[in-house]
Design an enzyme around this catalytic site. Structure first.
Site, PDB file in Angstrom:
ATOM      1  CB  SER A 149       0.111 -14.405 -11.544  1.00 31.95           C
ATOM      2  OG  SER A 149       0.194 -13.091 -12.106  1.00 31.95           O
TER       3      SER A 149
ATOM      4  CG  ASP B  46       0.522 -11.287  -4.670  1.00 32.08           C
ATOM      5  OD1 ASP B  46       1.549 -11.832  -5.313  1.00 32.08           O
ATOM      6  OD2 ASP B  46      -0.053 -12.019  -3.986  1.00 32.08           O
TER       7      ASP B  46
ATOM      8  CG  HIS C 148       2.900 -11.122  -8.349  1.00 29.41           C
ATOM      9  ND1 HIS C 148       1.722 -11.597  -8.039  1.00 29.41           N
ATOM     10  CD2 HIS C 148       2.878 -11.300  -9.721  1.00 29.41           C
ATOM     11  CE1 HIS C 148       1.125 -12.113  -9.034  1.00 29.41           C
ATOM     12  NE2 HIS C 148       1.567 -12.051 -10.052  1.00 29.41           N
TER      13      HIS C 148
END
Length: 556
Positions: free
Chosen positions: A210, A335, A454
Site C-alpha cells: 500500500s 484491492d 487490500h
C-alpha cells in the site's frame, strides 16, 4: 527413563544444538545486543528491536545522524510508533522520537554471513502505520517466519507519517517528504552497518505494501538511493497511484495552518514549525468515507510531493533511475473492496441492495478530471457485460473493479511497463493475487465472489499461517510458503524462481513484448500464467481517458 526426563533431555538438546548467536554487535552508533531465539536443532534467530538509525527528528526537518551511545544498547524492545492521529481523528498516539529499526537474522549451525537483506516499509496511507501493528495478538510485521524460511535478513523501519512526515508548503520553505527522507536514512544506515549482522550490503531489497509499496517505488525512483538498493517489491501501491502523491500541497498546508491558528502568508512556515507536534498531528485533514460521490481513498492529502530534491521530477520521468534494479510489482484482484465497502455501505449489507445509480456516482467521482465525456466512455466499458437488468453481483463487483483498477491495478501496470521500457540489467515481474482471505472481514460471509482484498497478501508474506497455525489450514500454509519462496528467491537472485526455495510454477519475466504475469493463489499450475492483465481497462485509464480532447474533459 520417565517421560519428564525425556522431555527435559529433548529441550536441553534443542537449546545446546541451536546455532551460535551474534552476541554484541558493533554499529556506527555503538554496541547493540538483541535476543537469541532457539528455533530447533542448529537453527536460531537473533532479533534486534529498537536500534536508532537517526536522531530524534526536529519538527518538519530532515532526519539527522544519531549521536551514538555509551555501553551496550539492549535492543530487546520495539520502539514506540511515530506520532500519528488515531483512527477517530480525535487524539494523537506515538512519539516524535521514533526513527528506529528492527532486525531479524537467521542462523544455522554457524553464524550467517552475506545474507540477502530485505527492508520492510509499512503502509497506512502515509498518515498512520508502524512496525508493530498487531494481528491475532502477534506482530503482523514480525520478520521471524520469512527470515527463517527464506534465509534472509529482515529489517523493518519506522518513519514519520501524517503532518510530521508529509506536510509541505509546495516550495523550499517547507519542502515535505520528511517520511521519505526517514526511509532513505534507514536504507543508508543498513547499507553501512548490515555486514556486522551477517548481511550483504550489496544485495538489499526494499519491500512494502500500500503506502509502503508506493514508498518502495519512490525510494527506487530517487537518485539518492543509487548504489544502495538492488531490488524492489511493491505490493498494492506504486508512486503512480492517484492517492500516493499530493496534487496541491500548499492548499493542504494552509488548511492545517488555519486549524492550528497560524497565518497563511509568508509567516506560515515559521508558525507551523513552532507549533506543538501533537497539535500539528491532530490537525491532519480527516479521511472522509461514506459516499460514492467522494471516495475515501482520494481524500488522502498528506502525501509525498515533487520537491526538486528527493523527487526531482514527476515519477513517470524518473524510471531511468531504476534501470539496473530488479522490480517485482503486483496487486490483489479486489484491492478496492475495503474502500468501496466504506463508500457504498450496501455492498457489505446482505439485507440491502446496491442501486445501479451508486456505481455511476462512484465512477463519476473517479473520472471527475475527465468530465462527462470521460464518465460516458468509462461507464460504457464497465457495463458492457451487464445483463438487463444487471444482477446485484454484477453491480457490486463493478464498483469494486472501478476502485481496484483506477487506484491500484492500472497504476501498477503502468509502473511495470515504464520499468520494463527503461530496463538495463534490471528485470521486471508482475503478479495478480486472487486468493480469498478466508478470515472474515467486511462483506465476506455473503459476498462469495470476493477475491483478494487490500492487505490480504500481508499474512502470507509474513508467514502468519505458520506463526498462528490454529487460525489457518493447509491451503493457507501452502500459499504462504509459495509467497515466501518467490519473495526471498527474488531478494537473493533477482529471479523469483531461483534462490534455493522450490516454487510451484515458474514465474515468467515481464517484457515489453510479452506482458506476462503470475496469478498467485493456493492452487497454482501452469495455467496460472496470464498475459495482458485487464488490458482493456489499463488502456481505458492510461490512454483513452487522458487522450480525450481537453474541452471534453470539463464536467457538465
Amino acid at each position: 527413563m520417565d517421560k519428564l526426563t525425556i522431555l527435559f533431555a529433548v529441550v536441553l538438546f534443542l537449546r545446546t544444538a541451536s546455532a551460535a548467536t551474534l552476541g554484541v554487535v558493533q554499529t556506527e552508533g555503538g554496541r547493540v545486543q538483541g535476543q537469541n531465539i532457539p528455533l530447533g536443532p542448529y537453527r536460531s534467530m537473533d532479533v534486534f528491536k529498537g536500534i536508532p538509525f537517526a536522531a530524534k527528528p526536529e519538527l518538519l526537518e530532515k532526519p539527522k545522524p544519531h549521536p551514538g551511545w555509551d555501553g551496550v544498547l539492549e535492543a530487546t524492545q520495539f520502539a514506540d510508533k511515530c506520532l500519528q492521529i488515531d483512527p477517530s481523528h480525535t487524539f494523537s498516539i506515538g512519539t516524535e522520537d521514533c526513527l528506529y529499526l528492527n532486525i531479524w537474522v537467521p542462523h544455522g549451525k554457524q553464524l550467517s554471513s552475506d545474507l540477502p537483506v530485505m527492508i520492510w516499509l509499512y503502509g497506512g496511507g502515509f498518515i498512520t502505520g508502524s512496525t508493530t501493528d498487531l494481528m491475532f495478538d502477534d506482530y503482523l510485521y514480525s520478520g521471524q517466519e520469512i527470515a527463517d524460511r527464506g534465509g534472509v535478513i529482515i529489517v523493518s523501519v519506522g518513519y514519520r507519517v501524517g503532518t510530521l512526515g508529509f506536510l509541505s508548503s509546495g516550495d523550499s520553505g517547507l519542502p515535505g517528504n520528511y517520511g521519505l527522507w526517514d526511509q532513505h536514512a534507514a536504507i543508508a544506515w543498513v547499507h553501512r552497518n548490515i555486514r556486522s549482522f551477517g548481511g550483504d550490503p550489496e544485495n538489499i531489497t526494499l519491500f512494502g505494501e500500500s503506502a509502503g509499496g508506493a514508498s518502495v517505488s519512490f525510494q527506487s525512483l530517487s537518485p539518492y538511493n543509487k548504489g544502495l538498493v538492488r531490488r524492489a517489491i511493491s505490493q498494492s501501491g506504486v508512486a503512480l497511484s492517484p492517492w500516493a502523491m499530493s496534487k496541491n500541497p500548499r492548499k493542504v498546508a494552509e488548511q492545517v495552518a488555519e486549524k492550528v491558528g497560524c497565518p497563511t502568508d509568508e509567516m506560515m512556515v515559521a508558525c507551523l514549525k513552532s507549533t506543538d507536534a501533537e497539535i500539528l498531528t491532530i490537525a491532519a485533514p480527516q479521511i472522509q468515507y461514506g459516499s460514492p460521490d467522494s471516495p475515501g481513498i482520494l481524500s488522502l492529502l498528506l502525501l509525498p510531493v515533487v520537491d526538486g530534491d528527493f523527487l526531482p521530477d514527476q515519477p513517470t520521468n524518473l524510471f531511468h533511475n531504476t534501470a539496473d534494479m530488479d522490480h517485482l510489482v503486483g496487486v490483489n484482484n479486489m484491492d478496492g473492496h475495503i474502500f468501496t465497502f466504506q463508500d457504498i455501505p450496501s455492498i457489505g449489507n446482505k439485507n440491502q441492495e446496491t442501486p445501479e445509480e451508486d456505481v455511476k456516482r462512484l465512477l463519476a467521482a473517479y473520472t471527475k478530471e475527465f468530465g462527462q465525456a470521460g464518465f460516458n466512455v468509462a461507464f460504457a466499458e464497465y457495463s458492457s457485460t451487464w445483463e438487463s437488468p444487471p444482477s446485484q453481483e454484477n453491480i457490486e463487483r463493478t464498483a469494486v473493479d472501478i476502485a481496484t483498477d483506477s487506484s491500484f491495478l492500472v497504476p501498477a501496470q503502468t509502473a511495470i511497463y515504464l520499468h520494463a521500457d527503461n530496463a538495463g540489467s534490471g528485470r521486471t515481474f508482475s503478479y495478480l493475487m486472487t486468493e480469498p482471505s478466508g478470515l472474515g472481514g467486511p462483506g465476506r460471509p455473503f459476498n462469495y465472489w470476493l477475491g483478494s482484498d487490500h492487505t490480504d497478501d500481508l499474512q502470507y508474506v509474513f508467514g502468519k499461517p505458520f506463526a498462528v497455525p490454529t487460525l489457518y489450514g493447509d491451503r493457507q500454509r501452502d500459499l504462504s510458503s509459495y509467497m515466501i519462496a518467490y519473495w526471498t528467491n527474488f531478494a537473493r537472485t533477482g529471479n523469483p524462481n531461483k534462490g534455493g526455495l522450490k516454487v510451484p510454477v515458474v514465474w515468467p519475466e515481464f517484457t515489453t513484448s510479452g506482458h506476462l504475469f503470475l496469478d498467485i493463489n493456493a492452487e497454482m499450475t501452469d495455467g496460472s500464467i496470464g498475459q495482458d492483465m485487464r488490458s482493456r481497462f489499463v488502456h481505458l485509464w492510461s490512454s483513452i481517458l487522458p487522450s480525450l480532447p481537453s474541452d471534453m474533459n470539463k464536467a457538465v
